[in-house]
Design a protein around this motif. Structure first.
Motif, mmCIF file in Angstrom:
data_model
loop_
_atom_site.group_PDB
_atom_site.id
_atom_site.type_symbol
_atom_site.label_atom_id
_atom_site.label_comp_id
_atom_site.label_asym_id
_atom_site.label_seq_id
_atom_site.Cartn_x
_atom_site.Cartn_y
_atom_site.Cartn_z
ATOM 1 N N GLN A 241 3.946 -3.612 6.491
ATOM 2 C CA GLN A 241 2.878 -4.105 5.815
ATOM 3 C C GLN A 241 2.240 -5.124 6.312
ATOM 4 O OE1 GLN A 241 5.676 -4.652 2.404
ATOM 5 N NE2 GLN A 241 4.256 -3.240 1.312
ATOM 6 N N TRP A 242 0.911 -5.257 6.234
ATOM 7 C CA TRP A 242 -0.096 -6.315 6.668
ATOM 8 C C TRP A 242 -0.592 -7.175 5.644
ATOM 9 C CZ3 TRP A 242 0.145 -6.557 11.860
ATOM 10 C CH2 TRP A 242 0.595 -5.335 12.468
ATOM 11 N N THR A 243 -0.687 -8.478 5.670
ATOM 12 C CA THR A 243 -1.304 -9.434 5.049
ATOM 13 C C THR A 243 -2.046 -10.192 6.199
ATOM 14 O OG1 THR A 243 0.574 -10.804 5.220
ATOM 15 C CG2 THR A 243 0.705 -9.202 3.292
ATOM 16 N N LEU A 244 -2.938 -11.148 5.377
ATOM 17 C CA LEU A 244 -3.853 -12.064 5.989
ATOM 18 C C LEU A 244 -3.024 -13.290 6.193
ATOM 19 C CD1 LEU A 244 -7.319 -11.885 4.358
ATOM 20 C CD2 LEU A 244 -6.686 -10.808 6.244
ATOM 21 N N THR A 245 -3.194 -14.011 7.330
ATOM 22 C CA THR A 245 -2.801 -15.324 7.434
ATOM 23 C C THR A 245 -3.795 -16.135 7.033
ATOM 24 O OG1 THR A 245 -3.656 -15.381 9.710
ATOM 25 C CG2 THR A 245 -1.577 -14.556 9.681
ATOM 26 N N ARG A 246 -3.404 -17.727 6.958
ATOM 27 C CA ARG A 246 -4.266 -18.772 6.846
ATOM 28 C C ARG A 246 -5.499 -18.747 7.780
ATOM 29 N NH1 ARG A 246 -0.887 -23.291 6.619
ATOM 30 N NH2 ARG A 246 -0.020 -22.766 4.539
ATOM 31 N N LYS B 247 2.639 -8.908 10.149
ATOM 32 C CA LYS B 247 3.405 -7.822 9.531
ATOM 33 C C LYS B 247 4.630 -8.295 9.002
ATOM 34 C CE LYS B 247 5.058 -6.766 14.055
ATOM 35 N NZ LYS B 247 4.809 -5.906 15.052
ATOM 36 N N THR B 248 5.140 -7.437 7.845
ATOM 37 C CA THR B 248 6.133 -7.517 7.398
ATOM 38 C C THR B 248 6.881 -6.200 7.176
ATOM 39 O OG1 THR B 248 5.515 -7.656 5.012
ATOM 40 C CG2 THR B 248 6.089 -9.864 6.082
ATOM 41 N N PRO B 249 8.042 -5.797 7.304
ATOM 42 C CA PRO B 249 8.457 -4.592 6.916
ATOM 43 C C PRO B 249 8.757 -4.242 5.384
ATOM 44 C CG PRO B 249 10.293 -6.138 7.807
ATOM 45 C CD PRO B 249 9.124 -6.894 7.664
ATOM 46 N N HIS B 250 8.304 -3.281 5.149
ATOM 47 C CA HIS B 250 8.263 -2.688 3.600
ATOM 48 C C HIS B 250 9.665 -2.954 3.192
ATOM 49 C CE1 HIS B 250 8.074 -0.005 0.023
ATOM 50 N NE2 HIS B 250 6.623 -0.209 0.184
ATOM 51 N N PRO B 251 9.672 -3.280 1.971
ATOM 52 C CA PRO B 251 10.991 -3.863 1.290
ATOM 53 C C PRO B 251 11.979 -2.327 0.952
ATOM 54 C CG PRO B 251 9.325 -4.050 -0.165
ATOM 55 C CD PRO B 251 8.844 -3.834 0.945
ATOM 56 N N VAL B 252 11.303 -1.135 0.906
ATOM 57 C CA VAL B 252 12.055 -0.013 0.654
ATOM 58 C C VAL B 252 12.209 0.977 2.015
ATOM 59 C CG1 VAL B 252 12.372 2.094 -0.548
ATOM 60 C CG2 VAL B 252 11.760 -0.081 -1.995
ATOM 61 N N HIS B 253 10.799 1.012 2.320
ATOM 62 C CA HIS B 253 10.702 1.901 3.665
ATOM 63 C C HIS B 253 10.585 1.114 4.901
ATOM 64 C CE1 HIS B 253 9.946 5.004 0.740
ATOM 65 N NE2 HIS B 253 8.998 4.168 0.139
ATOM 66 N N TYR C 48 -6.236 -6.242 -1.075
ATOM 67 C CA TYR C 48 -4.803 -5.242 -1.297
ATOM 68 C C TYR C 48 -3.831 -5.488 -0.427
ATOM 69 C CZ TYR C 48 -8.515 -2.447 -3.556
ATOM 70 O OH TYR C 48 -9.526 -2.040 -4.425
ATOM 71 N N PRO C 49 -3.160 -6.609 -0.494
ATOM 72 C CA PRO C 49 -2.252 -7.388 0.444
ATOM 73 C C PRO C 49 -1.299 -6.401 0.508
ATOM 74 C CG PRO C 49 -2.578 -8.795 -1.579
ATOM 75 C CD PRO C 49 -3.351 -7.798 -1.490
ATOM 76 N N GLY C 50 -0.566 -6.187 1.676
ATOM 77 C CA GLY C 50 0.780 -5.587 1.997
ATOM 78 C C GLY C 50 0.341 -3.900 2.587
ATOM 79 N N LEU C 51 -0.873 -3.606 2.762
ATOM 80 C CA LEU C 51 -1.032 -2.228 2.960
ATOM 81 C C LEU C 51 -0.558 -1.933 4.110
ATOM 82 C CD1 LEU C 51 -4.833 -1.534 2.003
ATOM 83 C CD2 LEU C 51 -3.206 -1.005 0.831
ATOM 84 N N SER C 52 -0.266 -0.671 4.506
ATOM 85 C CA SER C 52 0.259 -0.101 5.575
ATOM 86 C C SER C 52 -0.996 0.387 6.493
ATOM 87 C CB SER C 52 1.192 1.193 5.479
ATOM 88 O OG SER C 52 0.427 2.162 5.111
ATOM 89 N N GLY C 53 -0.567 0.470 7.747
ATOM 90 C CA GLY C 53 -1.683 0.862 8.736
ATOM 91 C C GLY C 53 -2.484 2.177 8.193
ATOM 92 N N ALA C 54 -1.604 3.143 7.772
ATOM 93 C CA ALA C 54 -2.024 4.272 7.319
ATOM 94 C C ALA C 54 -3.102 4.169 6.032
ATOM 95 C CB ALA C 54 -0.965 5.263 7.148
ATOM 96 N N ASP C 55 -2.515 3.325 4.995
ATOM 97 C CA ASP C 55 -3.349 3.061 4.010
ATOM 98 C C ASP C 55 -4.657 2.332 4.364
ATOM 99 O OD1 ASP C 55 -1.468 4.436 2.075
ATOM 100 O OD2 ASP C 55 -0.355 2.535 1.930
#
Length: 152
Positions: A101-106, A90-96, A56-63
């Motif tokens: 949002q967190w994603t894996l790197t290579r 990390k990347t900022p959420h596009p709306v909030h 689930y790429p893009g989850l927040s820390g809370a999620d």
């Protein structure tokens, strides 16, 4: 001096309460995973976070805390360590905008693949001797427990 029976005997075996037997099995599984993943310098909670971010790429820390069954504080520490090691970004959420949002790197994906090899070996050990239909029944049963008891 009286000694308790080893796992698999008496109340630590088929005569035991299901909840205790699940806890006993989980503790043995966690220790086995700790040993297997420790060879890579990864903890089971870190492995779970990496796994959930892959799924689930893009989850927040809370999620992440919710799906990894960890406290937000623990996930915060894990995130900091994985980010420091270059495994996630990390990347900022596009709306909030305040939500990250967190994603894996290579690098994180490569680390997760190494971890998965060890985890698959533990899974094979857990399923050893179970016919495929029985394994499916166990998987459904465990999922059902998690779903039903969560709501009670």
């Amino acid at each position: 001096m009286i000694r308790p029976p080893p796992p698999g005997q008496g109340k630590r075996g088929e005569q035991g309460y299901l909840a205790y037997l699940l806890r006993q099995a989980q503790a043995a599984t966690r220790l086995t995973m700790e040993r297997a993943l420790g060879k890579l310098g990864v903890t089971p909670p870190q492995f779970v976070v990496l796994t959930m971010l892959r799924a689930y790429p893009g989850l927040s820390g809370a999620d992440l805390a919710r799906v990894a069954l960890l406290t937000p504080q623990t996930v915060g520490i894990i995130i900091r360590n994985l980010e420091r090691d270059g495994a996630i970004r990390k990347t900022p959420h596009p709306v909030h905008g305040r939500v990250l949002q967190w994603t894996l790197t290579r690098r994180g994906t490569a680390l997760l693949e190494k971890c998965r090899r060890h985890a698959r070996a533990v899974d094979r050990q857990l399923a050893k001797g179970l016919p495929p239909k029985a394994e499916l029944i166990v998987r459904r049963w465990l999922s059902k427990i998690a779903t039903e008891l969560q709501d009670s």
